[in-house]
Design a protein around this motif. Structure first.
Motif, PDB file in Angstrom:
ATOM      1  N   ILE A   1      47.111  59.266 -38.941  1.00  0.00           N
ATOM      2  CA  ILE A   1      47.429  60.631 -39.334  1.00  0.00           C
ATOM      3  C   ILE A   1      48.806  60.972 -38.768  1.00  0.00           C
ATOM      4  O   ILE A   1      49.049  60.786 -37.582  1.00  0.00           O
ATOM      5  N   ARG A   2      49.680  61.487 -39.596  1.00  0.00           N
ATOM      6  CA  ARG A   2      51.084  61.657 -39.231  1.00  0.00           C
ATOM      7  C   ARG A   2      51.320  62.944 -38.434  1.00  0.00           C
ATOM      8  O   ARG A   2      52.004  63.862 -38.878  1.00  0.00           O
ATOM      9  N   ILE A   3      50.678  63.004 -37.250  1.00  0.00           N
ATOM     10  CA  ILE A   3      50.877  64.099 -36.311  1.00  0.00           C
ATOM     11  C   ILE A   3      50.673  63.532 -34.913  1.00  0.00           C
ATOM     12  O   ILE A   3      49.893  62.591 -34.729  1.00  0.00           O
ATOM     13  N   SER A   4      51.363  64.070 -33.963  1.00  0.00           N
ATOM     14  CA  SER A   4      51.287  63.568 -32.600  1.00  0.00           C
ATOM     15  C   SER A   4      49.893  63.789 -32.012  1.00  0.00           C
ATOM     16  O   SER A   4      49.295  64.843 -32.208  1.00  0.00           O
ATOM     17  N   PRO A   5      49.360  62.801 -31.278  1.00  0.00           N
ATOM     18  CA  PRO A   5      48.040  62.984 -30.664  1.00  0.00           C
ATOM     19  C   PRO A   5      48.017  64.150 -29.672  1.00  0.00           C
ATOM     20  O   PRO A   5      46.989  64.793 -29.481  1.00  0.00           O
ATOM     21  N   TYR A   6      49.153  64.428 -29.064  1.00  0.00           N
ATOM     22  CA  TYR A   6      49.251  65.530 -28.109  1.00  0.00           C
ATOM     23  C   TYR A   6      48.911  66.852 -28.789  1.00  0.00           C
ATOM     24  O   TYR A   6      48.228  67.703 -28.229  1.00  0.00           O
ATOM     25  N   LYS A   7      49.365  67.028 -30.030  1.00  0.00           N
ATOM     26  CA  LYS A   7      49.103  68.260 -30.772  1.00  0.00           C
ATOM     27  C   LYS A   7      47.658  68.325 -31.264  1.00  0.00           C
ATOM     28  O   LYS A   7      47.066  69.402 -31.343  1.00  0.00           O
ATOM     29  N   VAL A   8      47.087  67.176 -31.592  1.00  0.00           N
ATOM     30  CA  VAL A   8      45.709  67.150 -32.096  1.00  0.00           C
ATOM     31  C   VAL A   8      44.722  67.413 -30.960  1.00  0.00           C
ATOM     32  O   VAL A   8      43.694  68.062 -31.163  1.00  0.00           O
TER      33      VAL A   8
ATOM     34  N   ASN B   1      43.482  59.229 -30.310  1.00  0.00           N
ATOM     35  CA  ASN B   1      44.267  58.161 -29.697  1.00  0.00           C
ATOM     36  C   ASN B   1      45.569  57.996 -30.468  1.00  0.00           C
ATOM     37  O   ASN B   1      45.653  58.333 -31.638  1.00  0.00           O
ATOM     38  N   GLY B   2      46.548  57.451 -29.797  1.00  0.00           N
ATOM     39  CA  GLY B   2      47.833  57.230 -30.448  1.00  0.00           C
ATOM     40  C   GLY B   2      47.779  56.038 -31.379  1.00  0.00           C
ATOM     41  O   GLY B   2      47.169  55.018 -31.075  1.00  0.00           O
ATOM     42  N   GLY B   3      48.385  56.195 -32.538  1.00  0.00           N
ATOM     43  CA  GLY B   3      48.486  55.102 -33.495  1.00  0.00           C
ATOM     44  C   GLY B   3      49.858  54.461 -33.403  1.00  0.00           C
ATOM     45  O   GLY B   3      50.586  54.642 -32.424  1.00  0.00           O
ATOM     46  N   THR B   4      50.213  53.722 -34.427  1.00  0.00           N
ATOM     47  CA  THR B   4      51.534  53.106 -34.441  1.00  0.00           C
ATOM     48  C   THR B   4      52.594  54.188 -34.602  1.00  0.00           C
ATOM     49  O   THR B   4      52.346  55.257 -35.149  1.00  0.00           O
ATOM     50  N   MET B   5      53.793  53.892 -34.124  1.00  0.00           N
ATOM     51  CA  MET B   5      54.881  54.853 -34.206  1.00  0.00           C
ATOM     52  C   MET B   5      55.905  54.391 -35.234  1.00  0.00           C
ATOM     53  O   MET B   5      56.251  53.208 -35.266  1.00  0.00           O
ATOM     54  N   LEU B   6      56.344  55.321 -36.056  1.00  0.00           N
ATOM     55  CA  LEU B   6      57.441  55.035 -36.975  1.00  0.00           C
ATOM     56  C   LEU B   6      58.732  55.179 -36.182  1.00  0.00           C
ATOM     57  O   LEU B   6      58.986  56.230 -35.597  1.00  0.00           O
ATOM     58  N   LYS B   7      59.523  54.148 -36.162  1.00  0.00           N
ATOM     59  CA  LYS B   7      60.735  54.150 -35.348  1.00  0.00           C
ATOM     60  C   LYS B   7      61.941  54.441 -36.234  1.00  0.00           C
ATOM     61  O   LYS B   7      62.190  53.745 -37.206  1.00  0.00           O
ATOM     62  N   ARG B   8      62.665  55.489 -35.878  1.00  0.00           N
ATOM     63  CA  ARG B   8      63.853  55.900 -36.602  1.00  0.00           C
ATOM     64  C   ARG B   8      65.010  56.004 -35.629  1.00  0.00           C
ATOM     65  O   ARG B   8      64.809  56.125 -34.426  1.00  0.00           O
ATOM     66  N   MET B   9      66.239  55.974 -36.153  1.00  0.00           N
ATOM     67  CA  MET B   9      67.425  56.068 -35.300  1.00  0.00           C
ATOM     68  C   MET B   9      68.209  57.324 -35.642  1.00  0.00           C
ATOM     69  O   MET B   9      68.386  57.660 -36.817  1.00  0.00           O
ATOM     70  N   GLN B  10      68.678  58.013 -34.602  1.00  0.00           N
ATOM     71  CA  GLN B  10      69.542  59.180 -34.752  1.00  0.00           C
ATOM     72  C   GLN B  10      70.934  58.779 -34.291  1.00  0.00           C
ATOM     73  O   GLN B  10      71.131  58.468 -33.118  1.00  0.00           O
ATOM     74  N   PRO B  11      71.912  58.719 -35.197  1.00  0.00           N
ATOM     75  CA  PRO B  11      73.259  58.332 -34.770  1.00  0.00           C
ATOM     76  C   PRO B  11      73.872  59.397 -33.871  1.00  0.00           C
ATOM     77  O   PRO B  11      73.742  60.592 -34.122  1.00  0.00           O
ATOM     78  N   VAL B  12      74.513  58.936 -32.800  1.00  0.00           N
ATOM     79  CA  VAL B  12      75.207  59.832 -31.876  1.00  0.00           C
ATOM     80  C   VAL B  12      76.619  59.302 -31.670  1.00  0.00           C
ATOM     81  O   VAL B  12      77.030  58.315 -32.291  1.00  0.00           O
ATOM     82  N   SER B  13      77.331  59.933 -30.793  1.00  0.00           N
ATOM     83  CA  SER B  13      78.751  59.622 -30.625  1.00  0.00           C
ATOM     84  C   SER B  13      78.984  58.208 -30.093  1.00  0.00           C
ATOM     85  O   SER B  13      78.092  57.577 -29.509  1.00  0.00           O
ATOM     86  N   LYS B  14      80.189  57.729 -30.319  1.00  0.00           N
ATOM     87  CA  LYS B  14      80.660  56.420 -29.837  1.00  0.00           C
ATOM     88  C   LYS B  14      79.849  55.261 -30.413  1.00  0.00           C
ATOM     89  O   LYS B  14      79.662  54.238 -29.751  1.00  0.00           O
TER      90      LYS B  14
ATOM     91  N   HIS C   1      44.940  58.546 -34.317  1.00  0.00           N
ATOM     92  CA  HIS C   1      43.630  58.128 -34.791  1.00  0.00           C
ATOM     93  C   HIS C   1      42.644  59.170 -34.259  1.00  0.00           C
ATOM     94  O   HIS C   1      42.419  59.257 -33.055  1.00  0.00           O
ATOM     95  N   ILE C   2      42.061  59.971 -35.156  1.00  0.00           N
ATOM     96  CA  ILE C   2      41.169  61.055 -34.763  1.00  0.00           C
ATOM     97  C   ILE C   2      39.726  60.607 -34.966  1.00  0.00           C
ATOM     98  O   ILE C   2      39.367  60.141 -36.049  1.00  0.00           O
ATOM     99  N   THR C   3      38.901  60.757 -33.926  1.00  0.00           N
ATOM    100  CA  THR C   3      37.490  60.377 -33.980  1.00  0.00           C
ATOM    101  C   THR C   3      36.629  61.578 -33.610  1.00  0.00           C
ATOM    102  O   THR C   3      36.906  62.254 -32.618  1.00  0.00           O
ATOM    103  N   VAL C   4      35.599  61.828 -34.416  1.00  0.00           N
ATOM    104  CA  VAL C   4      34.627  62.889 -34.135  1.00  0.00           C
ATOM    105  C   VAL C   4      33.238  62.264 -34.165  1.00  0.00           C
ATOM    106  O   VAL C   4      32.854  61.641 -35.147  1.00  0.00           O
TER     107      VAL C   4
END
Length: 133
Positions: free
Chosen positions: A27-34, A94-107, A119-122
């Motif tokens: 599920i595309r939301i942080s486990p901390y928020k869930v 529980n935390g699932g896999t993370m989509l890794k992206r890059m944010q360009p910064v200076s230099k 991963h949400i379990t009830v």
């Protein structure tokens, strides 16, 4: 060799969860928020938990409600339980896999952005006859 496999199959079957449950993965939301939403419904009856999730404005409420309703449907269909007797025994994210992206910064550098999944379990259970949960 076959004897060990049979023993392992029996061991796995004995440890299998007998209570009705449902899992939603990636599920595309942080486990901390869930987890903040799950803390609201833990230990509540199914009808009360459904009402809480329907009126909750947090982003994790909608996927959590879907998982809760799936667990209720599993209990009714697979095990013949009555939804009025059920309560939320366990719920966790529980935390699932993370989509890794890059944010360009200076230099010419780049900072990593981790888009987290959950991963949400009830797990549901039946209220005891004495009125005690």
């Amino acid at each position: 060799m076959a004897g060990n496999m049979k023993k392992k199959a029996e061991r796995v079957a004995s440890k299998r969860e007998t209570r009705p449950y449902a899992v939603a993965k990636y599920i595309r939301i942080s486990p901390y928020k869930v987890r903040t939403v799950l803390d609201l419904i833990r230990g509540k009856s199914v009808t009360e938990a459904e009402a809480i999730l329907s009126n909750c404005i947090n982003g994790g409420a909608a996927p959590t409600k879907k998982v809760l309703m799936s667990a209720v449907a599993n209990a009714e269909h697979n095990q013949g339980m009555d939804r009025n007797d059920l309560y939320v025994a366990e719920c966790f994210a529980n935390g699932g896999t993370m989509l890794k992206r890059m944010q360009p910064v200076s230099k010419g550098r780049g900072h990593a952005i981790l888009k987290r999944t959950s991963h949400i379990t009830v797990v549901l259970d039946v209220k005891s006859a004495e009125g005690e949960i």
